[in-house]
Design a protein around this motif. Structure first.
Motif, PDB file in Angstrom:
ATOM      1  N   MET A 121       4.144   1.239   2.402  1.00  0.00           N
ATOM      2  CA  MET A 121       4.978   2.200   2.495  1.00  0.00           C
ATOM      3  C   MET A 121       4.705   3.397   2.931  1.00  0.00           C
ATOM      4  SD  MET A 121       5.622   0.370  -1.556  1.00  0.00           S
ATOM      5  CE  MET A 121       6.844   1.201  -1.824  1.00  0.00           C
ATOM      6  N   ALA A 122       3.545   4.079   3.467  1.00  0.00           N
ATOM      7  CA  ALA A 122       3.652   5.273   3.573  1.00  0.00           C
ATOM      8  C   ALA A 122       4.609   6.496   2.884  1.00  0.00           C
ATOM      9  CB  ALA A 122       3.900   6.221   4.891  1.00  0.00           C
ATOM     10  N   LEU A 123       4.643   6.475   1.384  1.00  0.00           N
ATOM     11  CA  LEU A 123       5.470   7.139   0.854  1.00  0.00           C
ATOM     12  C   LEU A 123       5.071   8.724   0.860  1.00  0.00           C
ATOM     13  CD1 LEU A 123       4.861   5.470  -2.769  1.00  0.00           C
ATOM     14  CD2 LEU A 123       6.791   5.235  -1.168  1.00  0.00           C
ATOM     15  N   PRO A 124       5.939   9.224   1.348  1.00  0.00           N
ATOM     16  CA  PRO A 124       6.111  10.766   1.847  1.00  0.00           C
ATOM     17  C   PRO A 124       5.759  11.940   1.175  1.00  0.00           C
ATOM     18  CG  PRO A 124       8.262   9.812   2.670  1.00  0.00           C
ATOM     19  CD  PRO A 124       7.860   9.056   1.537  1.00  0.00           C
ATOM     20  N   PHE A 125       5.854  11.512   0.209  1.00  0.00           N
ATOM     21  CA  PHE A 125       5.112  12.814  -1.347  1.00  0.00           C
ATOM     22  C   PHE A 125       3.457  12.627  -0.219  1.00  0.00           C
ATOM     23  CE2 PHE A 125       2.919   9.065  -3.691  1.00  0.00           C
ATOM     24  CZ  PHE A 125       2.339  10.102  -3.971  1.00  0.00           C
ATOM     25  N   TYR A 126       2.958  11.671  -0.403  1.00  0.00           N
ATOM     26  CA  TYR A 126       1.414  11.555   0.235  1.00  0.00           C
ATOM     27  C   TYR A 126       1.510  12.402   1.861  1.00  0.00           C
ATOM     28  CZ  TYR A 126      -3.255   9.662   0.071  1.00  0.00           C
ATOM     29  OH  TYR A 126      -4.191  10.592  -0.248  1.00  0.00           O
ATOM     30  N   GLU A 127       1.691  12.243   2.299  1.00  0.00           N
ATOM     31  CA  GLU A 127       1.543  13.132   3.426  1.00  0.00           C
ATOM     32  C   GLU A 127       1.410  14.498   3.784  1.00  0.00           C
ATOM     33  OE1 GLU A 127       0.678  10.729   5.473  1.00  0.00           O
ATOM     34  OE2 GLU A 127       0.720   9.043   3.892  1.00  0.00           O
ATOM     35  N   THR A 128       1.101  14.640   3.229  1.00  0.00           N
ATOM     36  CA  THR A 128       0.899  16.692   3.020  1.00  0.00           C
ATOM     37  C   THR A 128      -0.290  16.708   4.526  1.00  0.00           C
ATOM     38  OG1 THR A 128      -0.830  16.320   1.035  1.00  0.00           O
ATOM     39  CG2 THR A 128       2.000  17.026   0.676  1.00  0.00           C
ATOM     40  N   GLY A 129      -1.000  15.546   3.676  1.00  0.00           N
ATOM     41  CA  GLY A 129      -2.600  16.231   4.741  1.00  0.00           C
ATOM     42  C   GLY A 129      -3.861  17.188   3.904  1.00  0.00           C
ATOM     43  N   LYS A 130      -2.921  17.035   2.120  1.00  0.00           N
ATOM     44  CA  LYS A 130      -3.663  18.274   1.753  1.00  0.00           C
ATOM     45  C   LYS A 130      -4.166  17.140   0.423  1.00  0.00           C
ATOM     46  CE  LYS A 130      -1.165  22.220   2.947  1.00  0.00           C
ATOM     47  NZ  LYS A 130      -0.167  23.460   2.158  1.00  0.00           N
ATOM     48  N   VAL A 131      -5.357  18.138  -0.582  1.00  0.00           N
ATOM     49  CA  VAL A 131      -5.708  17.133  -0.758  1.00  0.00           C
ATOM     50  C   VAL A 131      -4.726  17.270  -2.839  1.00  0.00           C
ATOM     51  CG1 VAL A 131      -6.998  17.321  -3.662  1.00  0.00           C
ATOM     52  CG2 VAL A 131      -8.118  17.604  -1.421  1.00  0.00           C
ATOM     53  N   LYS A 132      -3.513  18.690  -2.236  1.00  0.00           N
ATOM     54  CA  LYS A 132      -2.552  18.487  -2.852  1.00  0.00           C
ATOM     55  C   LYS A 132      -1.042  17.936  -2.414  1.00  0.00           C
ATOM     56  CE  LYS A 132       0.568  22.231  -5.339  1.00  0.00           C
ATOM     57  NZ  LYS A 132       0.319  23.651  -6.464  1.00  0.00           N
ATOM     58  N   LYS A 133      -0.143  17.171  -3.303  1.00  0.00           N
ATOM     59  CA  LYS A 133       0.484  16.100  -2.735  1.00  0.00           C
ATOM     60  C   LYS A 133       1.492  17.384  -2.968  1.00  0.00           C
ATOM     61  CE  LYS A 133      -2.212  13.673  -1.157  1.00  0.00           C
ATOM     62  NZ  LYS A 133      -2.773  14.015  -0.384  1.00  0.00           N
ATOM     63  N   ASN A 134       2.775  16.634  -2.016  1.00  0.00           N
ATOM     64  CA  ASN A 134       4.412  17.272  -2.714  1.00  0.00           C
ATOM     65  C   ASN A 134       4.712  16.641  -4.319  1.00  0.00           C
ATOM     66  OD1 ASN A 134       3.983  18.561  -0.145  1.00  0.00           O
ATOM     67  ND2 ASN A 134       5.008  17.202   1.152  1.00  0.00           N
ATOM     68  N   PRO A 135       5.934  17.157  -4.291  1.00  0.00           N
ATOM     69  CA  PRO A 135       6.685  16.748  -5.619  1.00  0.00           C
ATOM     70  C   PRO A 135       7.376  15.069  -5.276  1.00  0.00           C
ATOM     71  CG  PRO A 135       7.298  18.899  -5.132  1.00  0.00           C
ATOM     72  CD  PRO A 135       6.171  18.497  -4.092  1.00  0.00           C
TER      73      PRO A 135
ATOM     74  N   TYR B  21       0.907  -1.159   0.222  1.00  0.00           N
ATOM     75  CA  TYR B  21      -0.228   0.128   0.132  1.00  0.00           C
ATOM     76  C   TYR B  21       0.900   0.847   0.094  1.00  0.00           C
ATOM     77  CZ  TYR B  21      -4.116  -3.920   1.236  1.00  0.00           C
ATOM     78  OH  TYR B  21      -4.243  -4.775   0.367  1.00  0.00           O
ATOM     79  N   GLN B  22       0.479   1.627  -1.595  1.00  0.00           N
ATOM     80  CA  GLN B  22       1.846   3.275  -1.756  1.00  0.00           C
ATOM     81  C   GLN B  22       1.771   4.111  -0.209  1.00  0.00           C
ATOM     82  OE1 GLN B  22       1.475   2.114  -5.811  1.00  0.00           O
ATOM     83  NE2 GLN B  22       3.153   2.696  -5.559  1.00  0.00           N
ATOM     84  N   THR B  23       0.237   4.739  -0.326  1.00  0.00           N
ATOM     85  CA  THR B  23       0.243   6.404   0.490  1.00  0.00           C
ATOM     86  C   THR B  23      -0.624   5.032   1.719  1.00  0.00           C
ATOM     87  OG1 THR B  23      -1.601   6.534  -0.821  1.00  0.00           O
ATOM     88  CG2 THR B  23       0.084   6.961  -1.669  1.00  0.00           C
ATOM     89  N   SER B  24      -1.012   6.455   2.483  1.00  0.00           N
ATOM     90  CA  SER B  24      -2.289   5.794   3.397  1.00  0.00           C
ATOM     91  C   SER B  24      -3.425   6.058   3.182  1.00  0.00           C
ATOM     92  CB  SER B  24      -1.290   6.541   4.503  1.00  0.00           C
ATOM     93  OG  SER B  24      -2.053   8.312   4.504  1.00  0.00           O
ATOM     94  N   GLY B  25      -3.641   7.028   2.769  1.00  0.00           N
ATOM     95  CA  GLY B  25      -5.159   7.002   1.955  1.00  0.00           C
ATOM     96  C   GLY B  25      -5.861   7.896   3.460  1.00  0.00           C
ATOM     97  N   ASN B  26      -4.868   8.493   4.131  1.00  0.00           N
ATOM     98  CA  ASN B  26      -5.620   8.935   5.282  1.00  0.00           C
ATOM     99  C   ASN B  26      -6.967  10.525   4.883  1.00  0.00           C
ATOM    100  OD1 ASN B  26      -3.636  11.346   4.589  1.00  0.00           O
ATOM    101  ND2 ASN B  26      -2.219  10.800   6.607  1.00  0.00           N
ATOM    102  N   THR B  27      -6.273  10.850   3.345  1.00  0.00           N
ATOM    103  CA  THR B  27      -7.251  12.126   3.375  1.00  0.00           C
ATOM    104  C   THR B  27      -8.889  11.542   2.691  1.00  0.00           C
ATOM    105  OG1 THR B  27      -6.803  12.623   0.877  1.00  0.00           O
ATOM    106  CG2 THR B  27      -5.678  13.896   2.516  1.00  0.00           C
ATOM    107  N   ALA B  28      -8.677  10.241   2.901  1.00  0.00           N
ATOM    108  CA  ALA B  28     -10.390  10.069   2.662  1.00  0.00           C
ATOM    109  C   ALA B  28     -10.995   9.253   3.212  1.00  0.00           C
ATOM    110  CB  ALA B  28      -9.988   8.987   0.893  1.00  0.00           C
ATOM    111  N   VAL B  29     -11.053   9.377   4.417  1.00  0.00           N
ATOM    112  CA  VAL B  29     -11.566   9.109   5.953  1.00  0.00           C
ATOM    113  C   VAL B  29     -12.976  10.730   6.516  1.00  0.00           C
ATOM    114  CG1 VAL B  29     -11.392   8.010   7.620  1.00  0.00           C
ATOM    115  CG2 VAL B  29     -10.125   7.213   6.286  1.00  0.00           C
ATOM    116  N   TRP B  30     -13.477  10.424   7.000  1.00  0.00           N
ATOM    117  CA  TRP B  30     -14.400  11.304   7.174  1.00  0.00           C
ATOM    118  C   TRP B  30     -14.129  11.590   8.625  1.00  0.00           C
ATOM    119  CZ3 TRP B  30     -17.354  13.851   3.727  1.00  0.00           C
ATOM    120  CH2 TRP B  30     -17.889  12.969   3.069  1.00  0.00           C
ATOM    121  N   ASP B  31     -14.321  12.206   9.156  1.00  0.00           N
ATOM    122  CA  ASP B  31     -13.985  12.926  10.619  1.00  0.00           C
ATOM    123  C   ASP B  31     -14.576  11.972  11.566  1.00  0.00           C
ATOM    124  OD1 ASP B  31     -12.438  15.424   9.558  1.00  0.00           O
ATOM    125  OD2 ASP B  31     -13.903  16.995   9.874  1.00  0.00           O
TER     126      ASP B  31
END
Length: 639
Positions: free
Chosen positions: A478-492, A391-401
């Motif tokens: 894997m929790a690839l770092p590019f994804y872990e911004t907490g935002k819809v827009k990700k890091n390069p 699993y390359q990213t955490s997908g943590n922006t796609a969970v309801w509060d």
């Protein structure tokens, strides 16, 4: 003769179209045209009046203009700008406002006089808007009109925010946004419910007055609407078709955005072709589907009457062509996605040896594996291969509060029952509730909330992978770092993203890699994750022998499927396997019912996947092949 051939190719196109290899080359061309206009006007001591657009499409154009200013001295002191539109209501300092967008991408980096910048005002009272719009038109006229108007295009065919139903002579006004437009903007606003329902936009009539109109479009996501705009009948249902009436318009496209135009998609209808095997396969399958006939029932008249007479003449008789394509399609079908042991594999999509393979399924989000290839995933495990999932990213922006609070409340209650002190957890819980009560649309979550959301998706992914037959030690996060911004827009993407992927590949040394191959969204997580995998394999190929025996298979996500002429491996699923796949998807409870980012398809993910797999099987059946319950499709990536 060359000119004649070009006319033959473009006879379906009703306005000028220029096509570039990629968005970067196209954007540089547009930026240079704008820069040339500015310089020309400077020499005459005149103002250059630009109509500007927002969104992802013009970002690279603005970046190049900024570079020209900083590195080559291009001045914007003689430039006056008018933006196409703005959401209503909208505060100018909101992150979604076009004021912020233009400042961040252009105006804050050049020497333009801010008094010469005009953007519709999203803070007006309703009764003030008509007068503002009329004054906006008068300001454009007072400076001599727009020299260049830059446009993008929405999937409804809107230009500016002129949605379907707009009149060709419309002026600047307040409009109601189409539901599809709002769904497309949902990610920027943290959900469709937060997207404004209205906008202030220049009208089509206003746009038409520009001395030069440039409409830009990139990627396959825009290909179908570009075809309608360029080749379709003029209609208020697709406002961009009105541009066919202008003598001053040009469409600037990349190859992907142009891919549905007749000269690229069905070139045999436009000109003589070089009938290579891939084109022949595409054309014959197209003909069978167009006529709703099995491949083996296509006749010479069918070929002759649908632009394929040259193929019949040069490579016929047509029945031999039909048999060849039918056999190629039949050879894509296999119930052994890891290869059938001790079988002749000369006509099979996968190798027979080694009989037991090491396979790794890369999943960009924590549920893409089971949604997109769950049946094949289960089949590989059932057939005894050493299957891993990453699993390359955490997908943590796609969970309801709400789910976060529910899980933390469970933890508090469970700990109390177990006699574990919960003082710190209760404090964190109260802080979470306070944050959520005041949370703005698309505001970045606190670290604690992001952690809980990531853990929710991790737990679901483990449950889905276990259900598919994997041992825990073959499940990798894997929790690839590019994804872990907490935002819809990700890091390069950074070097560490590639290194982490290389390390996992070196650990598994797979014979098969499965990766998401859905590239319609050029900024989407899927293509970013795929490019990381390819880069990792390319680097390893220079030093590690096992890579030479590693095949990379692409699967598609929950949104689209490969076209039948593209498919290289089709794995049929029985009714029982379809049910097992559905149950694996059900393990992802946070994505059930209404996910945070549902896209423009109202069906749940399991329904989309099931319908998509059944449709692939139906297409094979219609083409005259065996009738299966469902099929998952794959295309091999060749380095």
């Amino acid at each position: 003769m060359a000119r004649l051939n070009l006319l033959e190719e473009t006879r379906f196109e009703k306005l000028p179209v220029s096509i570039f290899k990629n968005p970067k080359e196209a954007s540089l061309s547009v930026a240079n045209r704008i820069a040339s206009l500015i310089k020309e006007k400077q020499q005459k001591n005149e103002k250059a009046v630009l109509g500007l657009a927002t969104g992802a499409t013009p970002v690279a154009v603005y970046a190049e203009l900024v570079r020209l200013h900083k590195e080559e001295g291009l001045s914007f002191k003689n430039v006056i700008t008018f933006n196409l539109d703005e959401y209503y209501p909208m505060q100018p300092n909101a992150v979604q406002s076009y004021v912020v967008f233009m400042n961040e991408n252009l105006f804050n980096h050049i020497d333009i006089d801010k008094n010469n910048v005009h953007i519709p005002d999203g803070t007006l009272k309703l009764e003030e808007i008509p007068a503002f719009c009329l004054n906006y038109e008068k300001k454009i006229e007072s400076v001599g009109g727009l020299d260049i108007q830059i446009l993008g295009i929405g999937r409804t065919g809107h230009i500016g925010f002129n949605e379907p139903g707009s009149a060709p002579n419309s002026g600047t006004r307040l409009v109601t946004l189409d539901d599809l437009t709002r769904r497309d903007a949902a990610r920027d606003f943290g959900g469709k419910s937060n997207v404004p329902t209205k906008a202030i936009t220049m009208g089509i009539g206003t746009i038409f007055k520009a001395k030069e109109i440039i409409l830009m479009a990139w990627n396959k996501k825009k290909a179908s609407i570009i075809k309608k705009a360029v080749e379709g009948e003029i209609s208020s249902e697709v406002p961009a078709t009105y541009l066919q009436l202008s003598d001053n318009v040009e469409f600037i496209l990349d190859e992907d955005a142009a891919s549905c135009l007749t000269r690229f998609n069905t070139p045999w209808l436009a000109r003589d072709c070089d009938w290579q095997p891939a084109l022949t396969r595409k054309a014959v399958i197209w003909l069978a589907r167009h006529l709703k006939k099995p491949i083996l029932k296509l006749t010479e008249d069918d070929y002759n009457n649908h632009g394929m007479a040259q193929l019949a003449t040069e490579h016929g008789p047509v029945y031999d062509i039909n048999i060849d394509i039918f056999n190629k399609l039949q050879h894509t079908i296999t119930g052994w996605p890891g290869g059938k042991p001790n079988a002749d594999d000369s006509q099979r999509p996968e190798r027979a040896n080694p009989a037991k393979k090491r396979a790794i399924v890369f999943s960009p989000h924590p549920d893409d594996d089971v949604i997109s290839m769950g049946g094949t995933f289960i089949r590989l495990a059932d057939q005894g291969h050493e299957v891993h999932v990453a699993y390359q990213t955490s997908g943590n922006t796609a969970v309801w509060d709400d789910d976060v609070l529910r899980f933390v409340e469970f933890n508090i209650d469970f700990s109390e029952k177990m006699g574990i002190d919960q003082t710190n957890m209760r404090k964190t819980y109260e802080e979470m509730r306070e944050f959520m009560a005041n949370k703005r649309p698309n505001q970045v979550d606190t670290e604690e909330i992001k952690l809980v959301k990531g853990l929710i998706r991790k737990g679901e992914a483990i449950a889905g992978a276990r259900f598919s037959g994997l041992p825990d030690e073959h499940i990798h996060f894997m929790a690839l770092p590019f994804y872990e911004t907490g935002k819809v827009k990700k890091n390069p993407v950074s070097e560490i993203d590639v290194q982490l992927t290389m390390e996992l590949l070196q650990q598994v040394k797979p014979h098969q890699v499965f990766a998401a191959g859905d590239f319609e969204d050029p900024h989407g997580t899927h293509i970013v994750c795929f490019n990381i995998i390819v880069e990792a394999l390319r680097r390893l190929k220079t030093t590690e022998d096992w890579v030479n025996d590693c095949w990379l298979w692409m699967y598609r996500g929950a949104w689209h499927e490969f076209e039948p002429h593209e498919i290289e491996m089709a794995v049929p699923l029985s009714p029982n396997e379809v049910e097992r796949k559905k149950l694996a998807i059900f393990k992802h409870q946070s994505q059930k019912d209404i996910p945070v980012f549902p896209g423009d398809d109202p069906r749940e993910f399991w329904q989309r996947a099931e319908d998509r797999n059944r449709e692939t099987a139906r297409i094979y059946d219609d083409l005259g092949l065996a009738d299966y319950e469902a099929m998952e499709a794959f295309v091999r990536f060749h380095f």
